[in-house]
Design a protein around this motif. Sequence first.
Motif, short mmCIF file in Angstrom:
data_model
loop_
_atom_site.label_atom_id
_atom_site.label_comp_id
_atom_site.label_asym_id
_atom_site.label_seq_id
_atom_site.Cartn_x
_atom_site.Cartn_y
_atom_site.Cartn_z
N ALA A 9 0.83 -1.21 0.00
CA ALA A 9 0.00 0.00 0.00
C ALA A 9 0.86 1.25 0.00
O ALA A 9 0.57 2.23 -0.71
CB ALA A 9 -0.93 -0.01 1.21
N HIS A 10 1.93 1.23 0.79
CA HIS A 10 2.81 2.39 0.84
C HIS A 10 3.46 2.67 -0.51
O HIS A 10 3.69 3.83 -0.88
CB HIS A 10 3.88 2.19 1.91
N GLN A 11 3.73 1.63 -1.25
CA GLN A 11 4.30 1.82 -2.59
C GLN A 11 3.32 2.52 -3.51
O GLN A 11 3.73 3.19 -4.47
CB GLN A 11 4.70 0.47 -3.17
N LYS A 12 2.03 2.38 -3.23
CA LYS A 12 0.99 3.04 -4.03
C LYS A 12 0.51 4.33 -3.35
O LYS A 12 -0.54 4.86 -3.70
CB LYS A 12 -0.19 2.09 -4.24
N HIS A 13 1.26 4.80 -2.35
CA HIS A 13 0.98 6.06 -1.65
C HIS A 13 -0.33 6.01 -0.87
O HIS A 13 -0.99 7.04 -0.66
CB HIS A 13 0.97 7.23 -2.63
N LEU A 14 -0.68 4.83 -0.41
CA LEU A 14 -1.83 4.66 0.48
C LEU A 14 -1.35 4.56 1.92
O LEU A 14 -0.33 3.92 2.20
CB LEU A 14 -2.60 3.38 0.15
N LYS A 15 -2.10 5.15 2.83
CA LYS A 15 -1.88 4.93 4.25
C LYS A 15 -2.81 3.82 4.73
O LYS A 15 -3.93 3.66 4.21
CB LYS A 15 -2.11 6.21 5.05
N VAL A 16 -2.35 3.07 5.73
CA VAL A 16 -3.13 1.93 6.23
C VAL A 16 -3.30 2.06 7.74
O VAL A 16 -2.34 2.17 8.48
CB VAL A 16 -2.44 0.59 5.90
N LYS A 17 -4.55 2.03 8.15
CA LYS A 17 -4.88 2.03 9.57
C LYS A 17 -5.61 0.73 9.90
O LYS A 17 -6.27 0.15 9.04
CB LYS A 17 -5.80 3.21 9.90
N ILE A 18 -5.48 0.28 11.13
CA ILE A 18 -6.10 -1.00 11.50
C ILE A 18 -7.08 -0.82 12.65
O ILE A 18 -6.97 0.11 13.45
CB ILE A 18 -5.05 -2.06 11.87
N TYR A 19 -8.03 -1.73 12.71
CA TYR A 19 -8.95 -1.83 13.84
C TYR A 19 -8.19 -2.39 15.03
O TYR A 19 -7.64 -3.48 14.97
CB TYR A 19 -10.10 -2.76 13.45
N ASN A 20 -8.14 -1.65 16.11
CA ASN A 20 -7.51 -2.15 17.33
C ASN A 20 -7.87 -1.22 18.47
O ASN A 20 -7.51 -0.05 18.46
CB ASN A 20 -5.98 -2.21 17.18
N THR A 21 -8.60 -1.75 19.44
CA THR A 21 -9.01 -0.93 20.56
C THR A 21 -9.06 -1.78 21.82
O THR A 21 -8.64 -2.94 21.83
CB THR A 21 -10.37 -0.25 20.28
N VAL A 22 -9.54 -1.20 22.89
CA VAL A 22 -9.73 -1.90 24.15
C VAL A 22 -11.20 -1.79 24.52
O VAL A 22 -11.73 -0.70 24.64
CB VAL A 22 -8.87 -1.29 25.28
N ARG A 23 -11.83 -2.90 24.65
CA ARG A 23 -13.23 -2.99 25.08
C ARG A 23 -13.57 -4.46 25.25
O ARG A 23 -14.21 -4.86 26.20
CB ARG A 23 -14.17 -2.36 24.05
N GLU A 24 -13.12 -5.23 24.27
CA GLU A 24 -13.27 -6.67 24.30
C GLU A 24 -12.03 -7.27 23.64
O GLU A 24 -11.34 -6.59 22.88
CB GLU A 24 -14.53 -7.09 23.54
N LEU A 25 -11.74 -8.51 23.95
CA LEU A 25 -10.51 -9.12 23.47
C LEU A 25 -10.79 -10.52 22.95
O LEU A 25 -11.48 -11.31 23.60
CB LEU A 25 -9.49 -9.18 24.61
N SER A 26 -10.24 -10.81 21.79
CA SER A 26 -10.43 -12.11 21.14
C SER A 26 -9.98 -13.26 22.05
O SER A 26 -8.98 -13.15 22.77
CB SER A 26 -9.63 -12.15 19.84
N ASN A 27 -10.69 -14.36 21.96
CA ASN A 27 -10.26 -15.56 22.69
C ASN A 27 -9.02 -16.19 22.06
O ASN A 27 -8.43 -17.11 22.64
CB ASN A 27 -11.38 -16.59 22.74
N LYS A 28 -8.59 -15.66 20.91
CA LYS A 28 -7.36 -16.18 20.30
C LYS A 28 -6.11 -15.55 20.93
O LYS A 28 -5.00 -15.96 20.58
CB LYS A 28 -7.37 -15.88 18.79
N ALA A 29 -6.28 -14.60 21.82
CA ALA A 29 -5.12 -13.98 22.46
C ALA A 29 -4.30 -15.05 23.19
O ALA A 29 -4.84 -15.83 23.97
CB ALA A 29 -5.56 -12.89 23.43
#
Length: 995
Positions: free
Chosen positions: A671-691
């Motif tokens: 994405a950076h090579q195409k001049h796109l910025k990338v943001k991800i979903y990540n917060t604190v409220r609930e947590l995956s059982n895969k942790a």
Amino acid sequence: MKKLLSLAALLVTAGSVLSQEIPYNDGKNAWNEDSLGNHRAVITVKQSGKYARVSIPWRRADENPENKRLILQDGKTGNKILNLQTLSISAEKAEIVFEPVSGTGTYYLYYLPYKNEGRANYPKGVYLKPENTASTDWASGTSAVKTANASVSAFQSIDAFNSFYPMEVAATAKETASLIAKAPRKDFLLFTEDRIYPIRMTDKLPYRWTKQQKLQFSGKASKGEQYSFQIGLFAQQDITVNSVSFSALSNGAGQSIPAAQLSCINTNGTDYKASPLTKTVPVSKGQVQALWCLLHIPQATLPGTYKGTVTIQTTSGQPATVPVSITVDNKALSDAGISEPWKQTRLHWLNSTLYQENTVVAPYTPLELSGNRISLLGRSLELAPDGLPKSIQTYFTPEMTGMTQQPNQLLSDPISLRIVDASGDQQLLPPGGFKITKQSPGTIEWTVTAKNAALQYDLNGSIEFDGFMTYTIAITALNDVSLNDINLQIPFTTKASKYMMGLGQKGGARPENFQWKWEVATKNQDGAWIGGVNAGLQYSLRDETYSRPLNTNFYLQKPLHLPSSWGNGNKGGINISNNNGNALVNNYSGSRTMKKGDKLYYNFTLLITPFHTINTDFQWENRFFHRYKPIDTIVASGATVVNIHHANAINPWINYPFIEYKAMKAFIDSAHQKHLKVKIYNTVRELSNKAYETFPLRSLGHEIYSPGKGGGFSWLQEHIGKDYIAAWFVPEIKDAAIVNSGMSRWHNYYVEGMNWLVQNVGIDGIYLDDVAFDRITMKRIKRALTANGHPGIIDLHSANQFNKSDGFNNSGNLYMEHFPYLNRLWFGEYFDYEKNSPDFFLTEVSGIPFGLMGEMLEGGGNPWRGMIYGMTNRYPWTDNSDPRHLWKVWDEFGMKGTEMIGYWSENCPVTTGNAQVLATVYRKKGAALISIASWAPDATSVSLNIDWKKLGIDPAKATITAPAIPNFQEGRSFQKTESIPVAPAKGWLIEVREN
């Protein structure tokens, strides 16, 4: 995900050979768990006949297995065996007889079948009740079958992640009793366990522990590693672990690892505010408590075996000592082992203080102090001798696009804390000792003490660089005293009190007179924002017991505490009234008596708004693509920033983006090579059982996870058991989240994790889907995201919190303390863009009174109304509206560099003559784009009343045109005096150019 599952598979298969007579295997998704459950016993029948009897030593950890159905399938045909009878059943084993209809061969017994009820994203796994399908004739002969003539050849789980092996394969009562009988002490037993096998069960011992011969721990580590190991305590009486302490680890040749490098997360640590944390750990009789021990091995450690001890002190008497031996190899880890989180190396993050120093975050400026006057970006305040604000000013223009020398006054009079005695007279506490106790670029603090014969007043105040103020005010009775009231009076000016949001009021015009009472059980309300576009104040009433409540559907499960001071047994409340054209906010607590020595905390917070000018160019240049798609597809849309939600290939697990990080990095690099910025979903409220850290975090009681009634998806019920709140679930990938408890050391982990993602994966920011942490963590996150020149873009999405399950709070009011660090709002689901007023748009959705801009979501938004606040919806989240057509107009007109002059500004150069049809102007040299939107109930016509001088265009040279915009408006030209037809809930974008 591959690493997660391969590790689980290793635990299922390799270890089973070591300690189990019957192996536990990975079923490799060979059956449909939604009807048969996640677990089965593989039964081998070696002789034909009408009856097969088998003993199933399943060593279950779940409660009441006798109340759960057994389903038996023929391995050859897949058909259900109807003739099945249970002779006995317990958690340890079952005896069954069945008809092997296909003769010799394999049969599968599913022993935890369930069905999902409820919403797809909030399922309720219901375990099926026993059933009797055997015929009477066949069942009459089962009593004659006295001995087993079939056997269990394996236990299987639907996949490796669902396996019970090895830590949920329970010891029998007899095996447990034998361990207890041999134990050297009668209060508790201790066991040691490797980090690869997190202790899971809390009321049973693992069968694995019955094989332990000697109490000691031995492990292998590398130089620089953040190592961890476990000590399991099995209580034989109710006890409390008071402390876990460590000796140095020595190699016998003069080298050692200092004791300071060891700690136990269950008893010690550093909280999310960087304060030392000391805990005791109660353990009830018959319960198992995991004590997770951390060891940091310095890089300079020489290879060898280092030995020492762990000492556990409890309320039951003599301490217990556990020998520890760690063999350090010659390998040096540059990343402390963080790249192998399944080894629990990241548990050390729980005690992190990364980015805690309150350094100033851009675009804010250092605080300046001159006497009792404090200046900060766009704002200033003067403190009175009692430590409360005497005056508060802002310097933002009405358009919020610049600064002015002429201050906007927030207060008509100083803020005051009034103490009224039983006679109705105000108690005068002459203030003394006003003192600045801290002055730094990020924080200024002060104290005041005052007293008379009856009461003492101790104030601690502070302000930070973003405009957030905290007050801790202790009122202590020096003698018995009766009071009529203690109240906080906030007198607002007219201009700084036009709007209100909070206290059960949707964002909009402030009521002239308003009364409110505390109702914390059902209302997440303890304050409000009152203000104008360029000057406002949010306040919140608290006491010393304040704890951040849960939000986003879970408020009722952890509501606010009623402050004993302000609430006063529901005598307290808030009155807002007109005061000579201004607004007086009276926060009262009512009558009370105080005994000598009683102390009450009348704490509160203030937040001065706006936070900064609006960066309109950021709005026009950064167009968010909100979906995981191929990069070329995103580029072709015209978007410049992509938000990677969870539940996709590169960010599958909610709020745990650490498993597929290599795929995420590859995507971001491209994405950076195409001049796109990338943001991800990540917060604190609930947590995956895969942790990876799920069970170490569970060992901390309710520190990380909220208490609750349990339930939810089957994995949670089968492995977590009980006492949790089941949260968001993704059916396609079986991702089941658990609700976080609120403010905890998980926020330290979160900050470290975000920093790791920036530095190692290259994320450009985060997409927050509601927020369950406070501003301390938000500041740390912003520092992590913007370190070393990274863009650190943060946008916040919220569903409308004004509902029963969220305690009828406003999203804007709830999250305002985070606004100083956001780049964009996306106030989304359940926000009604059709029926609400312009004032609601302005205050609750747009972000403009706070120096922000936003986007719409629900139903695609209303594009005409959205544009007068500079908002579109987000592509391609909804099919109802496509913002690309408006993006194209922005580009063709050249929105970058324009000045937004909204209808809310007295300087707006265009009006329509109709109060229900509003106009906002985007002005630049020689041209203007006029956005018109209607709230009129019927079709109407308006004329553009243009102040050509303010617009900066010569009317003799001006042309007025409406560009053609698909699904928005037809293209046409207008004469300067021509009436413009406006349909209900719609509008126009009209371009004025000087030829």
